[in-house]
Design an enzyme around this catalytic site. Structure first.
Site, mmCIF file in Angstrom:
data_model
loop_
_atom_site.group_PDB
_atom_site.id
_atom_site.type_symbol
_atom_site.label_atom_id
_atom_site.label_comp_id
_atom_site.label_asym_id
_atom_site.label_seq_id
_atom_site.Cartn_x
_atom_site.Cartn_y
_atom_site.Cartn_z
ATOM 1 N N LYS A 45 -11.477 27.072 -18.443
ATOM 2 C CA LYS A 45 -12.128 26.726 -17.173
ATOM 3 C C LYS A 45 -13.639 26.581 -17.367
ATOM 4 O O LYS A 45 -14.239 25.601 -16.947
ATOM 5 C CB LYS A 45 -11.839 27.805 -16.105
ATOM 6 C CG LYS A 45 -10.367 28.092 -15.910
ATOM 7 C CD LYS A 45 -10.109 29.180 -14.887
ATOM 8 C CE LYS A 45 -10.613 30.562 -15.237
ATOM 9 N NZ LYS A 45 -9.933 31.231 -16.362
ATOM 10 N N ARG A 120 -8.690 34.113 -6.498
ATOM 11 C CA ARG A 120 -7.788 34.734 -7.475
ATOM 12 C C ARG A 120 -6.682 35.534 -6.800
ATOM 13 O O ARG A 120 -5.852 36.110 -7.485
ATOM 14 C CB ARG A 120 -8.607 35.701 -8.319
ATOM 15 C CG ARG A 120 -8.958 35.192 -9.691
ATOM 16 C CD ARG A 120 -9.874 36.247 -10.268
ATOM 17 N NE ARG A 120 -9.825 36.305 -11.667
ATOM 18 C CZ ARG A 120 -10.729 35.747 -12.461
ATOM 19 N NH1 ARG A 120 -11.688 35.002 -11.968
ATOM 20 N NH2 ARG A 120 -10.654 35.926 -13.744
ATOM 21 N N ARG A 159 -14.480 34.251 -28.843
ATOM 22 C CA ARG A 159 -15.504 33.652 -27.971
ATOM 23 C C ARG A 159 -16.843 34.379 -28.096
ATOM 24 O O ARG A 159 -16.916 35.603 -28.114
ATOM 25 C CB ARG A 159 -15.041 33.686 -26.523
ATOM 26 C CG ARG A 159 -16.162 33.286 -25.564
ATOM 27 C CD ARG A 159 -15.681 32.998 -24.189
ATOM 28 N NE ARG A 159 -15.014 34.132 -23.572
ATOM 29 C CZ ARG A 159 -14.449 34.065 -22.375
ATOM 30 N NH1 ARG A 159 -14.452 32.936 -21.710
ATOM 31 N NH2 ARG A 159 -13.864 35.114 -21.864
ATOM 32 N N ARG A 192 -18.433 39.261 -24.729
ATOM 33 C CA ARG A 192 -18.227 39.958 -23.460
ATOM 34 C C ARG A 192 -17.478 41.267 -23.691
ATOM 35 O O ARG A 192 -16.605 41.342 -24.535
ATOM 36 C CB ARG A 192 -17.405 39.052 -22.515
ATOM 37 C CG ARG A 192 -18.270 38.155 -21.678
ATOM 38 C CD ARG A 192 -17.494 37.092 -20.957
ATOM 39 N NE ARG A 192 -16.343 37.564 -20.198
ATOM 40 C CZ ARG A 192 -15.584 36.771 -19.437
ATOM 41 N NH1 ARG A 192 -15.867 35.483 -19.347
ATOM 42 N NH2 ARG A 192 -14.556 37.254 -18.778
ATOM 43 N N ARG A 203 -6.045 41.797 -18.000
ATOM 44 C CA ARG A 203 -6.498 40.580 -17.314
ATOM 45 C C ARG A 203 -5.312 39.628 -17.101
ATOM 46 O O ARG A 203 -5.195 38.990 -16.058
ATOM 47 C CB ARG A 203 -7.611 39.901 -18.134
ATOM 48 C CG ARG A 203 -8.900 40.710 -18.141
ATOM 49 C CD ARG A 203 -9.861 40.287 -19.227
ATOM 50 N NE ARG A 203 -10.421 38.966 -19.032
ATOM 51 C CZ ARG A 203 -11.106 38.310 -19.961
ATOM 52 N NH1 ARG A 203 -11.312 38.856 -21.163
ATOM 53 N NH2 ARG A 203 -11.586 37.115 -19.700
HETATM 54 P P1 AP5 Z 1 -13.390 29.490 -21.733
HETATM 55 O O1 AP5 Z 1 -13.582 28.068 -21.268
HETATM 56 O O2 AP5 Z 1 -14.613 30.319 -21.886
HETATM 57 O O3 AP5 Z 1 -12.263 30.207 -20.870
HETATM 58 P P2 AP5 Z 1 -12.181 30.556 -19.328
HETATM 59 O O4 AP5 Z 1 -10.936 29.950 -18.766
HETATM 60 O O5 AP5 Z 1 -13.480 30.224 -18.634
HETATM 61 O O6 AP5 Z 1 -11.929 32.115 -19.453
HETATM 62 P P3 AP5 Z 1 -12.650 33.383 -18.870
HETATM 63 O O7 AP5 Z 1 -12.288 34.505 -19.794
HETATM 64 O O8 AP5 Z 1 -14.102 33.191 -18.619
HETATM 65 O O9 AP5 Z 1 -11.894 33.527 -17.515
HETATM 66 P P4 AP5 Z 1 -11.590 34.769 -16.739
HETATM 67 O O10 AP5 Z 1 -10.952 34.131 -15.578
HETATM 68 O O11 AP5 Z 1 -10.824 35.851 -17.354
HETATM 69 O O12 AP5 Z 1 -13.023 35.460 -16.575
HETATM 70 P P5 AP5 Z 1 -14.050 35.497 -15.378
HETATM 71 O O13 AP5 Z 1 -15.398 35.497 -15.942
HETATM 72 O O14 AP5 Z 1 -13.714 34.507 -14.321
HETATM 73 O O15 AP5 Z 1 -12.625 29.422 -23.140
HETATM 74 C C1 AP5 Z 1 -12.374 30.599 -23.893
HETATM 75 C C2 AP5 Z 1 -12.664 30.329 -25.377
HETATM 76 O O16 AP5 Z 1 -11.761 29.333 -25.877
HETATM 77 C C3 AP5 Z 1 -14.078 29.787 -25.639
HETATM 78 O O17 AP5 Z 1 -14.586 30.389 -26.789
HETATM 79 C C4 AP5 Z 1 -13.884 28.269 -25.830
HETATM 80 O O18 AP5 Z 1 -14.808 27.745 -26.747
HETATM 81 C C5 AP5 Z 1 -12.453 28.184 -26.355
HETATM 82 N N1 AP5 Z 1 -11.746 27.017 -25.810
HETATM 83 C C6 AP5 Z 1 -11.813 26.534 -24.546
HETATM 84 N N2 AP5 Z 1 -10.996 25.467 -24.409
HETATM 85 C C7 AP5 Z 1 -10.378 25.302 -25.623
HETATM 86 C C8 AP5 Z 1 -9.406 24.371 -26.113
HETATM 87 N N3 AP5 Z 1 -8.879 23.413 -25.315
HETATM 88 N N4 AP5 Z 1 -8.983 24.512 -27.395
HETATM 89 C C9 AP5 Z 1 -9.505 25.494 -28.196
HETATM 90 N N5 AP5 Z 1 -10.438 26.395 -27.787
HETATM 91 C C10 AP5 Z 1 -10.866 26.298 -26.512
HETATM 92 O O19 AP5 Z 1 -13.724 36.944 -14.728
HETATM 93 C C11 AP5 Z 1 -14.084 38.142 -15.367
HETATM 94 C C12 AP5 Z 1 -13.779 39.332 -14.444
HETATM 95 O O20 AP5 Z 1 -14.559 39.228 -13.235
HETATM 96 C C13 AP5 Z 1 -12.330 39.437 -13.945
HETATM 97 O O21 AP5 Z 1 -11.498 40.085 -14.878
HETATM 98 C C14 AP5 Z 1 -12.520 40.256 -12.638
HETATM 99 O O22 AP5 Z 1 -12.717 41.615 -12.912
HETATM 100 C C15 AP5 Z 1 -13.828 39.687 -12.092
HETATM 101 N N6 AP5 Z 1 -13.620 38.552 -11.172
HETATM 102 C C16 AP5 Z 1 -14.061 37.277 -11.338
HETATM 103 N N7 AP5 Z 1 -13.697 36.499 -10.315
HETATM 104 C C17 AP5 Z 1 -13.010 37.285 -9.461
HETATM 105 C C18 AP5 Z 1 -12.347 37.051 -8.217
HETATM 106 N N8 AP5 Z 1 -12.327 35.836 -7.645
HETATM 107 N N9 AP5 Z 1 -11.730 38.099 -7.627
HETATM 108 C C19 AP5 Z 1 -11.742 39.338 -8.163
HETATM 109 N N10 AP5 Z 1 -12.339 39.630 -9.351
HETATM 110 C C20 AP5 Z 1 -12.969 38.600 -9.995
#
Ligand code: AP5
Length: 246
Positions: A45, A120, A159, A192, A203
């Site tokens: 994402k 979410r 990552r 992270r 997660r």
């Molecule tokens: P990347 O693009 O960074 O992945 P992502 O989908 O953005 O994953 P996140 O880990 O950031 O999502 P998340 O939803 O767990 O975390 P968030 O910060 O929202 O890609 C990952 C890696 O793969 C990178 O190194 C990239 O280079 C590589 N890659 C990407 N695409 C690729 C491909 N096609 N092929 C190969 N490699 C690839 O949330 C964190 C925490 O915040 C949650 O756990 C929760 O506690 C809280 N939180 C956030 N939002 C909410 C909400 N709405 N409600 C409640 N709690 C929340």
């Protein structure tokens, strides 16, 4: 000449003014879009968001990035969110709904927005619908980053992030030019706290239990575009282009 925000435009370099002007001219022809990106941790994402943002002149609102900034700044919001985030659990609906409600009012979100990591839970989705209804707006498309859990551990543990910009790298799939260093600023990259195999399990559990129903919620509305998120990033980008032009 001072503006309402007290920026003296005479002091802004001409090149910056010109490029902002060109950007605004290009953006004036773009249709408004309100998008949601949904998918498990590491599904891509955050990688795809900057491309969509530039193409459609949208603002990028990533609740994870906003919460991490609040944790780093030790704000009251950050203090409340920190423990749940470190354990890989979701923070409370009220906290995240509040930050999104405020953020979508920003001038940079005038042409629409990309919600990355929000909603979410079904409660968050319902509250978002209420917020938008009040403005006479609605979500245009939900991009579902569909991917098998087994692929995600390698993506998450490899990552590296540049915390100030949110730029993300991967030791194998998207390495920086110099290991451990941001390509643009030369500043150090970090991993992270929640990017461990252990926390990933929680997660993913949260994703399957609480976020999968969100995909069903929008499927019933007929606005979900399913992506093959296991493909290389450039191929996923092509699928997104197709989904957004249909
Ligand atoms: P990347 O693009 O960074 O992945 P992502 O989908 O953005 O994953 P996140 O880990 O950031 O999502 P998340 O939803 O767990 O975390 P968030 O910060 O929202 O890609 C990952 C890696 O793969 C990178 O190194 C990239 O280079 C590589 N890659 C990407 N695409 C690729 C491909 N096609 N092929 C190969 N490699 C690839 O949330 C964190 C925490 O915040 C949650 O756990 C929760 O506690 C809280 N939180 C956030 N939002 C909410 C909400 N709405 N409600 C409640 N709690 C929340």
């Amino acid at each position: 000449m001072a503006t309402a925000n007290n920026v003296d435009l005479a002091e802004v370099p001409s090149l910056d003014l010109m490029s902002e002007l060109l950007r605004r001219m290009k953006c004036s022809n773009k249709p408004d879009k309100r998008l949601i990106l949904v998918g498990p941790p590491g599904s891509g994402k955050g990688t795809q968001s900057p491309l969509i943002k530039d193409e459609y002149c949208l603002c990028h609102l990533a609740t994870g990035d906003m919460l991490r900034a609040a944790v780093a700044a030790k704000t009251p919001l950050g203090i409340k969110a920190k423990e749940a985030m470190n354990k890989g659990e979701l923070v409370s609906d009220d906290l995240v709904v509040g930050i999104i409600d405020e953020a979508i009012r920003k001038p940079s979100c005038q042409k629409g927005f990309i919600l990355d990591g929000f909603p979410r839970t079904v409660v968050q989705a319902q509250k978002l619908d209420e917020m938008l209804e009040k403005k006479g707006a609605k979500i245009d498309k939900v991009l579902n980053f569909d991917i098998d859990d087994s692929i995600l551990e390698e993506r998450i543990t490899g990552r590296w992030m540049h915390p100030a910009s949110g730029r993300s790298y991967h030791t194998k799939f998207a390495p920086p030019k110099v290991p451990g260093v941001d390509d643009v600023t030369g500043e150090p990259l970090i991993q992270r706290k929640d990017d461990t195999a252990e926390v990933l399990k929680s997660r993913l559990e949260a994703f399957h239990k609480q976020t999968k129903p969100v995909i069903e919620y929008y499927t019933k509305k007929g606005i979900v575009g399913n992506l093959h998120a296991e493909k290389p990033a450039n191929e996923v980008a092509v699928e997104i282009q197709k989904a957004l032009s249909s």
